[in-house]
Scaffold this active site. Structure first.
Site, mmCIF file in Angstrom:
data_model
loop_
_atom_site.group_PDB
_atom_site.id
_atom_site.type_symbol
_atom_site.label_atom_id
_atom_site.label_comp_id
_atom_site.label_asym_id
_atom_site.label_seq_id
_atom_site.Cartn_x
_atom_site.Cartn_y
_atom_site.Cartn_z
ATOM 1 N N ASP A 45 0.862 -0.962 0.175
ATOM 2 C CA ASP A 45 0.029 -0.198 -0.125
ATOM 3 C C ASP A 45 1.085 1.765 -0.335
ATOM 4 O O ASP A 45 2.239 0.709 0.367
ATOM 5 C CB ASP A 45 -0.743 0.082 1.252
ATOM 6 C CG ASP A 45 -1.981 1.125 0.592
ATOM 7 O OD1 ASP A 45 -1.956 1.992 0.480
ATOM 8 O OD2 ASP A 45 -2.857 0.418 1.258
ATOM 9 N N ILE A 72 1.838 0.317 -6.749
ATOM 10 C CA ILE A 72 0.947 -0.473 -7.951
ATOM 11 C C ILE A 72 1.895 0.264 -9.827
ATOM 12 O O ILE A 72 1.797 -0.589 -10.101
ATOM 13 C CB ILE A 72 0.741 -1.336 -7.251
ATOM 14 C CG1 ILE A 72 -1.136 -0.471 -8.187
ATOM 15 C CG2 ILE A 72 0.359 -1.930 -6.150
ATOM 16 C CD1 ILE A 72 -1.809 -2.240 -8.191
ATOM 17 N N TYR A 180 -16.013 4.486 -12.877
ATOM 18 C CA TYR A 180 -15.733 3.411 -11.643
ATOM 19 C C TYR A 180 -16.180 2.754 -12.058
ATOM 20 O O TYR A 180 -15.627 1.697 -12.276
ATOM 21 C CB TYR A 180 -16.331 4.342 -10.556
ATOM 22 C CG TYR A 180 -15.619 3.147 -8.936
ATOM 23 C CD1 TYR A 180 -14.879 2.673 -8.624
ATOM 24 C CD2 TYR A 180 -16.846 2.680 -8.541
ATOM 25 C CE1 TYR A 180 -14.820 2.363 -8.108
ATOM 26 C CE2 TYR A 180 -17.304 1.727 -7.314
ATOM 27 C CZ TYR A 180 -16.196 1.673 -6.739
ATOM 28 O OH TYR A 180 -15.974 1.131 -5.639
ATOM 29 N N LYS A 184 -14.415 -1.335 -13.349
ATOM 30 C CA LYS A 184 -14.672 -2.209 -12.610
ATOM 31 C C LYS A 184 -15.376 -3.115 -13.618
ATOM 32 O O LYS A 184 -14.818 -4.914 -13.463
ATOM 33 C CB LYS A 184 -15.898 -1.830 -10.900
ATOM 34 C CG LYS A 184 -14.310 -1.382 -10.583
ATOM 35 C CD LYS A 184 -13.936 -1.681 -9.320
ATOM 36 C CE LYS A 184 -13.228 -1.167 -8.007
ATOM 37 N NZ LYS A 184 -12.274 -1.531 -7.647
ATOM 38 N N VAL A 248 -28.114 14.443 0.013
ATOM 39 C CA VAL A 248 -28.236 14.494 -1.371
ATOM 40 C C VAL A 248 -29.006 14.563 -2.216
ATOM 41 O O VAL A 248 -29.792 13.260 -1.876
ATOM 42 C CB VAL A 248 -26.754 13.695 -1.810
ATOM 43 C CG1 VAL A 248 -26.927 13.977 -3.652
ATOM 44 C CG2 VAL A 248 -25.901 14.220 -0.809
ATOM 45 N N TYR A 330 -22.598 14.825 -11.833
ATOM 46 C CA TYR A 330 -22.793 13.021 -10.626
ATOM 47 C C TYR A 330 -24.103 12.665 -10.818
ATOM 48 O O TYR A 330 -25.250 13.427 -11.672
ATOM 49 C CB TYR A 330 -22.911 13.612 -9.434
ATOM 50 C CG TYR A 330 -23.461 12.534 -8.050
ATOM 51 C CD1 TYR A 330 -22.459 11.686 -7.361
ATOM 52 C CD2 TYR A 330 -24.739 12.584 -7.741
ATOM 53 C CE1 TYR A 330 -22.524 10.841 -6.444
ATOM 54 C CE2 TYR A 330 -24.558 11.853 -6.775
ATOM 55 C CZ TYR A 330 -23.842 10.642 -6.353
ATOM 56 O OH TYR A 330 -24.713 9.795 -5.190
ATOM 57 N N ARG A 336 -30.049 -0.770 -4.223
ATOM 58 C CA ARG A 336 -28.714 -2.123 -4.565
ATOM 59 C C ARG A 336 -29.053 -2.902 -3.523
ATOM 60 O O ARG A 336 -28.889 -3.424 -2.410
ATOM 61 C CB ARG A 336 -27.689 -1.516 -4.176
ATOM 62 C CG ARG A 336 -26.995 -0.310 -4.920
ATOM 63 C CD ARG A 336 -25.790 0.081 -4.793
ATOM 64 N NE ARG A 336 -24.862 0.863 -5.102
ATOM 65 C CZ ARG A 336 -24.062 1.693 -4.788
ATOM 66 N NH1 ARG A 336 -23.849 1.526 -3.230
ATOM 67 N NH2 ARG A 336 -23.497 2.695 -5.605
#
Ligand code: NAD
Ligand code: UDP
Length: 383
Positions: A45, A72, A180, A184, A248, A330, A336
């Site tokens: 890290d 990394i 993102y 992914k 929000v 945004y 979820r």
């Protein structure tokens, strides 16, 4: 003491290369592996702040954990550390939503480009990889495109997120929030392709809002004053400072929250049961802990009043637009809920901790850890 896997076979001590092991999830995983197993952990890290307490010479595990301060992106030691390990777990990522729309390039590089060599070294050296993806790869639910009061919104087929059946539904490119999720998704596809074409042994983890102590940072105390962490730390910061909790777009989005300690048990099962975990993508969440962000804020106010002695009447919420809070680009996941069939069948894992209990443990930690520092920060005259 000998440990046995789910099929009754004795587990041999492993050497685990834990990339991004100095962060929130990594710190809890290191603790668990040190306290309850005899595996060796090589942590990589850029920071060791959250795991420093494990490097005390008086700890019985002192010889089983080592820290390598490595970025990394550009360090040749990465390849050799993967090669000497039995298993690599990759947690390294930029994973705070405030960065997705404001730093899309860093987000895409961190979550896709920087992870490619890790996958490649694992394939080449025939080492197992557990890669951390996200529940965000599902994006929005299909039901979110139906009219607001449509009855099908209540049908699980329109919201339940299944690893092997649900589509990945992202917004338009100008909504850079999805940088993102898209990065992914692509690294998941690359890993899946490496397995199909080159025999990589992999497990992909999709965490559903794991929360607990040491998550992110408190702005102005152990992170930048203007930084925006994930919701647990944002609301904790508001509570510690006696400010209104910011909802929000009215706080109508829904999430399911999983206590980090339950989550780590699932990860240890994956580590120790390769024959059941290899080739799998696992949702890891708690479908029973669903709330809107407004409900979460109200619960956190109640629990914080209880653990801190602050009067509930002094704590409140306020609405804010996503544009004012996060800036342009945004967008949000509406809901979820993880389907738990696969992890339950393969590993027999189920979450245990209720939202109320996990908030009590976490907010007690936040209060004990930060309230003095916040008092000092508030009492200092601003320059
Ligand atoms: P975190 O930010 O606390 O930990 C990530 C760690 O990676 C940090 O310590 C960071 O310093 C390190 N790192 C980042 N880039 C690096 C680099 N180039 N070189 C070396 N180290 C680097 O985040 P976390 O919550 O522990 O999440 C870990 C993983 O789980 C991430 O991949 C994230 O996308 C995924 N995830 C977590 C959650 C959750 O609920 N916490 C939800 C979805 C996905
Ligand atoms: N959120 C909020 N107030 C805050 C921070 C976040 O209402 O101070 C909302 C955010 O818009 C999202 C939800 O809380 O709907 C969860 O946000 P988080 O940053 O934890 O990550 P996400 O689950 O979106 O990946």
């Amino acid at each position: 003491m000998a440990r046995f896997d789910l099929d009754g076979k004795e587990i041999k001590p492993l050497s685990i290369c834990l990339i991004g092991g100095g962060g929130f999830i990594g710190s809890h995983l290191c603790e668990k592996l040190m306290e309850e197993t005899s595996h060796k952990v090589i942590v990589i890290d850029v920071s060791d702040e959250k795991i420093k307490h494990l490097f005390n010479q008086s700890c019985s595990w002192f010889n089983r954990i080592e820290f390598h301060k490595i970025n990394i992106k550009n360090d040749s030691r990465l390849e050799s550390l993967i090669k000497i390990s039995d298993l690599t777990i990759n947690l390294a990522a930029i994973c705070t939503p405030a960065d997705y729309n404001t730093r899309p390039l860093d987000t895409i590089f961190s979550n896709f480009v920087d992870a490619i060599p890790v996958v490649k070294y694992c394939t080449e050296s025939k080492k197992r990889l557990i890669h951390f993806s996200t529940c965000e790869v599902y994006g929005k639910t299909i039901g979110s495109f139906l009219p607001k009061n449509h009855p099908l919104r209540q049908d699980p087929d329109f919201y339940l997120l299944k690893e092997d059946a649900s589509p990945c539904v992202f917004g338009p490119i100008e909504k850079q929030r999805w940088s993102y999720a898209c990065a992914k998704q692509l690294i998941e596809r690359l890993i899946y392709g490496e397995s199909a074409e080159n025999g990589l042994k992999f497990t992909i983890v999709r965490p559903f809002n794991w929360i607990g102590p040491r998550m992110d940072f408190i702005p102005g105390v152990d992170g930048p004053s203007e930084g925006i962490p994930r919701v647990l730390a944002c609301f904790s910061n508001n509570l510690l400072r006696g400010e209104p909790l910011k909802l929000v777009d009215g706080g109508q989005s829904q999430r399911t929250f999983l206590y980090i300690k339950d989550a780590i048990e699932a990860v240890v099962l994956m580590i120790e049961n390769p024959s059941r975990a290899n080739g799998q993508i696992f949702n890891v969440g708690n479908p029973n802990n669903e709330v809107t962000m407004k409900q979460l804020a109200d619960m956190m106010i109640k629990v914080y009043a209880k653990v801190s002695g602050v009067s509930e009447a002094d704590l409140s919420t306020v609405d804010i637009s996503s544009k004012d809070f996060y800036g342009e680009g945004y967008d949000d996941s509406d809901k979820r809920i993880p389907d738990m069939t696969i992890i339950n069948k393969q590993l027999g894992w189920n979450p245990k901790t209720s939202l109320e209990d996990l908030l009590e443990a976490t907010l007690s930690y936040q209060h004990t850890t930060y309230s003095e520092a916040i008092k000092n920060a508030i009492s200092k005259p601003s320059l």
